[in-house]
Design an enzyme around this catalytic site. Structure first.
Site, PDB file in Angstrom:
ATOM      1  N   HIS A  56      -4.284   1.268   2.686  1.00 23.94           N
ATOM      2  CA  HIS A  56      -4.043   1.933   3.973  1.00 23.94           C
ATOM      3  C   HIS A  56      -4.019   3.437   3.744  1.00 23.94           C
ATOM      4  CE1 HIS A  56      -1.939  -1.617   6.213  1.00 23.94           C
ATOM      5  NE2 HIS A  56      -2.915  -2.052   5.427  1.00 23.94           N
ATOM      6  N   GLU A  58      -1.929   5.698   4.589  1.00 24.01           N
ATOM      7  CA  GLU A  58      -0.633   6.218   4.153  1.00 24.01           C
ATOM      8  C   GLU A  58      -0.421   5.998   2.663  1.00 24.01           C
ATOM      9  OE1 GLU A  58      -1.332   4.120   6.702  1.00 24.01           O
ATOM     10  OE2 GLU A  58       0.406   3.956   8.033  1.00 24.01           O
ATOM     11  N   CYS A  86       2.637   0.339   9.474  1.00 26.32           N
ATOM     12  CA  CYS A  86       2.987  -1.077   9.360  1.00 26.32           C
ATOM     13  C   CYS A  86       4.240  -1.187   8.474  1.00 26.32           C
ATOM     14  CB  CYS A  86       1.812  -1.839   8.743  1.00 26.32           C
ATOM     15  SG  CYS A  86       1.544  -1.452   6.993  1.00 26.32           S
ATOM     16  N   CYS A  89       3.697   0.322   4.887  1.00 28.51           N
ATOM     17  CA  CYS A  89       3.589   1.783   4.833  1.00 28.51           C
ATOM     18  C   CYS A  89       4.894   2.473   5.213  1.00 28.51           C
ATOM     19  CB  CYS A  89       2.435   2.246   5.706  1.00 28.51           C
ATOM     20  SG  CYS A  89       0.842   1.673   5.072  1.00 28.51           S
TER      21      CYS A  89
END
Length: 159
Positions: A56, A58, A86, A89
């Site tokens: 991801h 992040e 999410c 993260c």
């Protein structure tokens, strides 16, 4: 907490990352890690390219910032991301000791900061992250909507 000019500037850089992700066939999510006026890292989702469910924006930006600083503790650093994080993260932001999380669009499917759960508000965590949501939310939402509309159309056309 009010939105500053710096918040808008960093979020626009995260939006540039998100647009680049979309051009590469990735979900248009971008992230930036900054410390004051210093850019430490920028990244976008790369789950498809890396075949990695943890790639991801992040996570990639936090990793790069840690490498740049030579420390996993990102004290005094702010994380800007175009989509509400999410659970993975949001947890990474806590573990990295991020000072502030600034995000754009709410994540209706997996938001773990304000939409579905409040991961950053767990009272037993040893670190607190300040949160500011909705920065450049319309632009972030528009990128996501356009990308997934095109993705759905391609999927329908191939069936």
């Amino acid at each position: 907490m009010s939105i500053s000019d710096s918040d808008i500037r960093w979020m626009r850089l995260a939006l540039e990352e998100a647009a680049g992700a979309a051009r590469g066939g990735e979900a248009p999510v971008g992230a930036v890690v900054a410390r004051g006026e210093e850019l430490l890292a920028r990244a976008h989702d790369e789950r498809q390219r890396r075949a990695d469910p943890t790639a991801h924006a992040e996570i990639l930006a936090l990793r790069a910032a840690g490498e740049r600083l030579g420390d996993w503790r990102l004290d005094g650093c702010d994380l800007y991301v175009t989509l509400e994080p999410c659970p993975m993260c949001a947890g990474a932001a806590v573990m990295a000791r991020i000072r502030r999380l600034v995000y754009g669009a709410a994540n209706r499917k997996a938001g773990a900061v304000e939409t579905h759960c409040r991961t950053l508000d767990v009272p037993t965590f040893n670190h607190r992250v300040e949160v500011l949501g909705g920065v450049e939310a319309e632009a972030a939402s528009a990128l996501l909507s356009a990308f997934f509309a095109q993705w759905r159309k391609k999927r329908e056309d191939s069936q």
